[in-house]
Design an enzyme around this catalytic site. Structure first.
Site, PDB file in Angstrom:
ATOM      1  N   GLU A 206      23.833  12.557  40.157  1.00 25.44           N
ATOM      2  CA  GLU A 206      24.293  13.811  41.812  1.00 25.44           C
ATOM      3  C   GLU A 206      24.048  15.280  41.033  1.00 25.44           C
ATOM      4  OE1 GLU A 206      26.156  15.668  43.098  1.00 25.44           O
ATOM      5  OE2 GLU A 206      27.897  14.283  43.641  1.00 25.44           O
TER       6      GLU A 206
ATOM      7  N   CYS B 142      28.337  20.802  45.037  1.00 20.06           N
ATOM      8  CA  CYS B 142      27.143  19.960  45.668  1.00 20.06           C
ATOM      9  C   CYS B 142      26.736  19.680  47.462  1.00 20.06           C
ATOM     10  CB  CYS B 142      27.040  18.887  44.966  1.00 20.06           C
ATOM     11  SG  CYS B 142      27.062  19.086  42.931  1.00 20.06           S
TER      12      CYS B 142
END
Length: 542
Positions: A279, A313
């Site tokens: 990720e 993120c």
């Protein structure tokens, strides 16, 4: 924006000058009790005798001296983990799930302690720190309740109805290496590892050096919930040395961090032919359509852009707003942003906290200064705030950002959002898809069906309708991850646990074999099989 000046205890005192005095200078004494820190760091496998000092981004107060691990320590961690995993794999799924349910309760019961530690280590506002125990409780409960759904042996169609029985088992990979980031130090330390444990694996974890204590508290809670002590190993040290040491020994690697580092992790895993999930970064877009509820959109835009000071993120860095509502939306968004409260305390009530480090502050300052020097306009914020803490930067809205500016296409990872007008929705989607990233997106519209149709054309792993990021991230039954250079693989849902297993097909054959029988020639066997294939098609057989 209202301000508060910090003290080690999280209260508010006037700034003073003078010699190092704990009463006035937070750097003069440790923010945490040494006994508490020692109990946490004792859970590290680190025998080098060297330590790394860690300081709070809130006010520069020292937090701990973290023992550092060597390659030999990492090797020993894998030895212990493999030994524990061999026993753990024989425990029942129900036993493993029960431990996750106990962890759920422990995290909720001890959330104040968890949140305090997160704030000290990361500098984030308390309300954003609360998201971490919340997410872990959701994750533990989901996998605890759905364990059999994901892990039980499944029956599949056999090639010969009634005579071929096929089952698929989910076999644990072994020892999973988890390399987690600093921005969500508690949830990222735990959330990816919980399904790994449930699937029968052990874990060797390397949390980020800046936020080791939150990850060590997570290990303590696992042990308190009943998980075997050696099943979850924690090592510490520079990512450049400890990371490759983990990759060279793990059976699977889960990494959350930058795209550049993720590519190196993927290359190391490819060399050994082991799997990985990554990720990575994002330059996430938010679309405000012409029929959006502007108050709801402005409120959501603040959370989308400035949660955890933009160090998330899935937070937004690009906002595309329809011409028809642009001015009215911007007025509301700027007003809400200017009303935000910044503070370096452990108390509730702060809307935004600090950046994590000088490096992160330098990046944000450089991006904003570059944009302004090249003609961008600052609608709100735009300044560092050393009066609040060493790494504070105001929530910032930019207008007029162009492709020659660094912040146009590069991830800032800070409290900075760029606004862009659009007239045609197809053009807005194309601009949202511009670049190499594809992690998260958000669409605001009062027409949910239309927004969902638009979402199918956005190249992001998650898309939220009338919400910033919480709707997808907190829905643990759905997958979360990135497209393109935002990563590979998914956390959460069935994909989030199946990545830690090998699929094993077991087929039992009865009465007939897949070869000529009873004196049949090869040619006759081929004709019989051809006739059977035609018959199965007519019967609708898959």
């Amino acid at each position: 924006m209202s301000d508060q000046s910090p003290t080690p205890s999280g209260g508010v005192n006037p700034l003073t000058e003078g010699p190092a005095d704990p009463e006035h200078d937070p750097t003069a004494s440790y923010a945490l009790e040494p006994e508490y820190v020692d109990a946490l760091t004792a859970r590290l496998l680190a025998t080098t005798g060297t330590t790394a000092a860690v300081f709070s981004p809130l006010n520069g107060a020292p937090l701990a001296n973290i023992p550092q691990s060597s390659d030999a320590d990492v090797a020993e961690a894998f030895v212990r983990a493999r030994r524990a995993q061999a026993v753990w794999a024989r425990t029942t799924v129900d036993e493993r799930a029960a431990m996750l349910m106990r962890l759920h309760d422990l995290v909720l019961d001890r959330q104040d302690e968890i949140i305090d530690l997160i704030v000290w280590e990361s500098g984030k506002a308390r309300k954003h720190a609360f998201d971490e125990p919340l997410h872990i409780a959701l994750t533990a409960r989901y996998y605890g309740r759905t364990a059999h759904q994901h892990l039980d042996t499944q029956r599949k169609l056999g090639v010969v109805p009634g005579l071929t029985r096929v089952e698929v088992n989910r076999v644990p990979k072994g020892v999973v290496g988890i390399i987690s980031p600093w921005n969500y130090p508690f949830t990222m330390a735990l959330c990816d590892g919980l399904p790994a444990l449930l699937a029968g694996n052990a874990v060797v974890a390397k949390p980020d050096a800046q936020t080791m204590l939150s990850a060590l508290l997570a290990k303590e809670l696992l042990e308190d919930a009943g998980f075997p002590q050696d099943l979850w190993q924690v090592v510490a040290g520079p990512g450049s040395t400890i990371g490759p040491s983990i990759i060279s020994r793990a059976d699977y690697v889960c990494f959350t961090g930058s795209t550049a580092t993720g590519k190196r992790v993927a290359a190391g895993c490819a060399e050994r032919l082991i799997g990985c999930s990554l990720e990575l970064g994002g330059k996430n877009p938010l679309l405000v359509l012409r029929d959006a509820d502007l108050e709801k959109a402005a409120e959501g835009a603040v959370r989308a852009s400035f949660s955890n000071a933009g160090q998330l993120c899935v937070s937004m860095e690009r906002m595309f707003v329809a011409d028809q509502v642009y001015d009215r939306f911007v007025e509301r968004f700027v007003a809400r942003t200017e009303a935000m409260t910044l503070g370096a305390t452990l108390d509730w009530g702060n809307d935004m906290g600090s950046l994590i480090s000088q490096d992160q502050l330098d990046t944000v300052v450089a991006h904003v200064e570059d944009a302004v020097a090249k003609g961008a306009r600052v609608l709100a914020g735009g300044r560092a705030r050393p009066d609040l803490g060493p790494f504070f930067f105001e929530p910032t809205i930019l207008e007029g950002v162009t492709p020659d500016m660094t912040c146009f296409g590069h991830e800032t990872f800070g409290p900075v959002i760029a606004l862009y007008r659009f007239h045609d929705e197809a053009d807005a989607v194309a601009r949202a898809n511009d670049g190499d990233y594809g992690l998260n997106a958000s669409i605001y519209s009062q027409d949910g069906a239309r927004a969902r149709a638009i979402a199918r054309h956005i190249k992001c792993g998650t898309v939220n309708i009338n919400e910033a990021f919480g709707a997808t991230f907190a829905s643990i039954d759905s997958p979360m991850g990135g497209m393109r250079e935002s990563g590979m693989g998914r956390r959460q849902g069935s994909e989030g646990i199946h990545r830690y297993t090998e699929s094993q097909a077991v087929a039992t054959q009865r009465l007939i074999r897949f070869a000529p029988m009873l004196g049949m020639s090869d040619e006759a066997y081929a004709k019989v099989m051809t006739a059977n294939l035609r018959l199965m098609k007519k019967l609708g057989r898959a």
